[in-house]
Design a protein around this motif. Structure first.
Motif, mmCIF file in Angstrom:
data_model
loop_
_atom_site.group_PDB
_atom_site.id
_atom_site.type_symbol
_atom_site.label_atom_id
_atom_site.label_comp_id
_atom_site.label_asym_id
_atom_site.label_seq_id
_atom_site.Cartn_x
_atom_site.Cartn_y
_atom_site.Cartn_z
ATOM 1 N N SER A 23 -13.628 6.263 -11.217
ATOM 2 C CA SER A 23 -12.430 5.478 -10.403
ATOM 3 C C SER A 23 -11.343 5.946 -9.873
ATOM 4 O O SER A 23 -10.971 5.830 -8.976
ATOM 5 C CB SER A 23 -13.440 3.884 -9.710
ATOM 6 O OG SER A 23 -12.660 3.974 -10.922
ATOM 7 N N SER A 24 -10.826 5.146 -11.720
ATOM 8 C CA SER A 24 -9.424 5.131 -11.585
ATOM 9 C C SER A 24 -8.512 6.607 -10.753
ATOM 10 O O SER A 24 -7.581 6.655 -9.881
ATOM 11 C CB SER A 24 -8.721 4.973 -12.810
ATOM 12 O OG SER A 24 -9.450 5.569 -13.725
ATOM 13 N N ILE A 25 -9.205 7.923 -11.973
ATOM 14 C CA ILE A 25 -8.564 9.104 -10.887
ATOM 15 C C ILE A 25 -9.049 9.198 -9.776
ATOM 16 O O ILE A 25 -8.161 10.147 -8.893
ATOM 17 C CB ILE A 25 -9.458 9.653 -11.654
ATOM 18 C CG1 ILE A 25 -8.898 10.255 -13.611
ATOM 19 C CG2 ILE A 25 -8.749 11.795 -11.681
ATOM 20 C CD1 ILE A 25 -9.344 10.519 -14.795
ATOM 21 N N LEU A 26 -9.919 9.174 -8.703
ATOM 22 C CA LEU A 26 -10.521 9.384 -7.405
ATOM 23 C C LEU A 26 -9.757 8.658 -6.904
ATOM 24 O O LEU A 26 -8.887 9.764 -5.656
ATOM 25 C CB LEU A 26 -11.881 8.891 -7.875
ATOM 26 C CG LEU A 26 -12.044 8.864 -6.493
ATOM 27 C CD1 LEU A 26 -12.335 10.805 -5.944
ATOM 28 C CD2 LEU A 26 -13.655 8.376 -5.717
ATOM 29 N N ALA A 27 -9.368 7.372 -6.719
ATOM 30 C CA ALA A 27 -8.205 6.712 -6.648
ATOM 31 C C ALA A 27 -6.855 7.027 -6.127
ATOM 32 O O ALA A 27 -6.063 6.763 -5.167
ATOM 33 C CB ALA A 27 -8.365 5.200 -7.119
ATOM 34 N N ASP A 28 -6.192 7.593 -7.908
ATOM 35 C CA ASP A 28 -4.876 8.393 -7.497
ATOM 36 C C ASP A 28 -4.912 9.703 -6.979
ATOM 37 O O ASP A 28 -3.976 9.614 -6.104
ATOM 38 C CB ASP A 28 -4.482 8.343 -9.128
ATOM 39 C CG ASP A 28 -3.644 8.667 -9.409
ATOM 40 O OD1 ASP A 28 -2.007 8.742 -9.581
ATOM 41 O OD2 ASP A 28 -3.260 9.961 -9.607
ATOM 42 N N ARG A 29 -5.862 10.248 -7.061
ATOM 43 C CA ARG A 29 -6.054 11.677 -6.883
ATOM 44 C C ARG A 29 -6.761 11.158 -5.128
ATOM 45 O O ARG A 29 -5.460 12.608 -3.875
ATOM 46 C CB ARG A 29 -6.573 12.524 -7.030
ATOM 47 C CG ARG A 29 -6.927 12.821 -8.372
ATOM 48 C CD ARG A 29 -5.498 13.400 -9.178
ATOM 49 N NE ARG A 29 -5.325 13.381 -10.451
ATOM 50 C CZ ARG A 29 -5.358 13.188 -11.824
ATOM 51 N NH1 ARG A 29 -5.518 11.498 -11.195
ATOM 52 N NH2 ARG A 29 -5.293 13.815 -12.702
ATOM 53 N N LEU A 30 -6.787 10.245 -4.524
ATOM 54 C CA LEU A 30 -6.900 10.249 -3.009
ATOM 55 C C LEU A 30 -5.620 10.280 -2.414
ATOM 56 O O LEU A 30 -4.788 10.522 -1.354
ATOM 57 C CB LEU A 30 -7.793 9.471 -2.258
ATOM 58 C CG LEU A 30 -9.541 9.982 -2.803
ATOM 59 C CD1 LEU A 30 -10.502 8.825 -2.723
ATOM 60 C CD2 LEU A 30 -9.646 11.317 -1.611
ATOM 61 N N ASP A 31 -4.850 9.008 -3.246
ATOM 62 C CA ASP A 31 -3.739 8.764 -3.071
ATOM 63 C C ASP A 31 -2.519 9.730 -2.790
ATOM 64 O O ASP A 31 -1.395 9.280 -2.210
ATOM 65 C CB ASP A 31 -3.358 7.254 -3.640
ATOM 66 C CG ASP A 31 -3.830 5.776 -3.653
ATOM 67 O OD1 ASP A 31 -4.321 5.726 -2.509
ATOM 68 O OD2 ASP A 31 -3.313 5.136 -4.351
ATOM 69 N N ARG A 32 -2.578 10.556 -4.473
ATOM 70 C CA ARG A 32 -1.800 11.248 -4.043
ATOM 71 C C ARG A 32 -2.121 13.188 -2.726
ATOM 72 O O ARG A 32 -1.078 12.863 -2.023
ATOM 73 C CB ARG A 32 -2.153 12.427 -5.066
ATOM 74 C CG ARG A 32 -1.233 12.079 -6.184
ATOM 75 C CD ARG A 32 -1.533 12.957 -7.093
ATOM 76 N NE ARG A 32 -1.518 12.594 -8.852
ATOM 77 C CZ ARG A 32 -1.329 12.964 -10.171
ATOM 78 N NH1 ARG A 32 -0.969 14.498 -9.786
ATOM 79 N NH2 ARG A 32 -0.951 12.795 -11.278
ATOM 80 N N LEU A 33 -3.804 12.919 -2.832
ATOM 81 C CA LEU A 33 -3.577 13.806 -1.139
ATOM 82 C C LEU A 33 -3.009 13.093 0.687
ATOM 83 O O LEU A 33 -2.765 13.644 0.858
ATOM 84 C CB LEU A 33 -5.228 13.785 -1.669
ATOM 85 C CG LEU A 33 -5.669 15.137 -2.352
ATOM 86 C CD1 LEU A 33 -6.502 15.157 -2.096
ATOM 87 C CD2 LEU A 33 -4.330 16.160 -2.189
ATOM 88 N N VAL A 34 -3.283 12.097 0.074
ATOM 89 C CA VAL A 34 -2.931 11.554 1.967
ATOM 90 C C VAL A 34 -1.326 11.292 1.370
ATOM 91 O O VAL A 34 -0.563 11.178 2.132
ATOM 92 C CB VAL A 34 -3.277 9.211 1.359
ATOM 93 C CG1 VAL A 34 -2.599 8.792 2.986
ATOM 94 C CG2 VAL A 34 -4.606 9.448 2.043
ATOM 95 N N ASP A 35 -0.718 10.984 0.706
ATOM 96 C CA ASP A 35 1.137 11.098 0.646
ATOM 97 C C ASP A 35 1.726 11.949 0.808
ATOM 98 O O ASP A 35 2.546 12.574 1.727
ATOM 99 C CB ASP A 35 1.337 9.987 -0.648
ATOM 100 C CG ASP A 35 1.063 8.804 -1.041
ATOM 101 O OD1 ASP A 35 0.664 8.267 0.021
ATOM 102 O OD2 ASP A 35 1.032 8.706 -2.507
#
Length: 143
Positions: free
Chosen positions: A51-63
């Motif tokens: 879940s932590s990696i998923l959250a990080d990568r989703l944030d990166r893709l949004v940013d």
């Protein structure tokens, strides 16, 4: 436009965003499996993303402007991730990677359908470059 990476090389800039396996697998699941909620992406991951990696990568893709995040109108605590035009433009990239994997790796025959469905004829410029590389990289002494 200012670069934000180590260099202004377009390949470098793309790799800095997509260069880990998780980012491309998340995009695969959004593009080809229609998963748009965090929980769907987490539970649907055969590769067992945390879940932590998923959250990080989703944030990166949004940013980076590849995805948008918006509130889900059906549930206050859920968000919906949507592809931007930049994200939609990644379909040929994912298709190319999928076709390569279906051709050159021991892919599950039952899982190569989408890759084969999106197969395409290489542009002439690509074919010319590839043939030049075949000649340049031919082992010494072979013809």
């Amino acid at each position: 436009m200012a670069t934000t990476g180590r260099s202004g090389c377009p390949i470098n800039l793309a790799i800095e965003l997509f260069g880990d396996r998780w980012t491309l697998l998340i995009l695969r699941d959004i593009v080809f499996s229609g998963r748009r909620h965090f929980r769907e992406l987490l539970r649907g991951s055969e590769e067992r993303i945390t879940s932590s990696i998923l959250a990080d990568r989703l944030d990166r893709l949004v940013d980076a402007g590849v995805l948008t995040r918006s509130d889900d109108p059906t549930h206050k605590q859920k968000a919906v991730y949507s592809l931007t035009e930049s994200g939609v433009d990644l379909v040929p990239v994912l298709a190319t990677i999928g076709n390569w994997g279906a051709t050159h790796r021991p892919a599950d025959p039952e899982r190569v359908g989408v890759a084969r469905e999106l197969a395409y004829e290489l542009p002439a410029t690509w074919s010319t470059r590839m043939e030049s590389l075949r000649v340049d990289h031919r082992p010494a002494g072979s013809s």
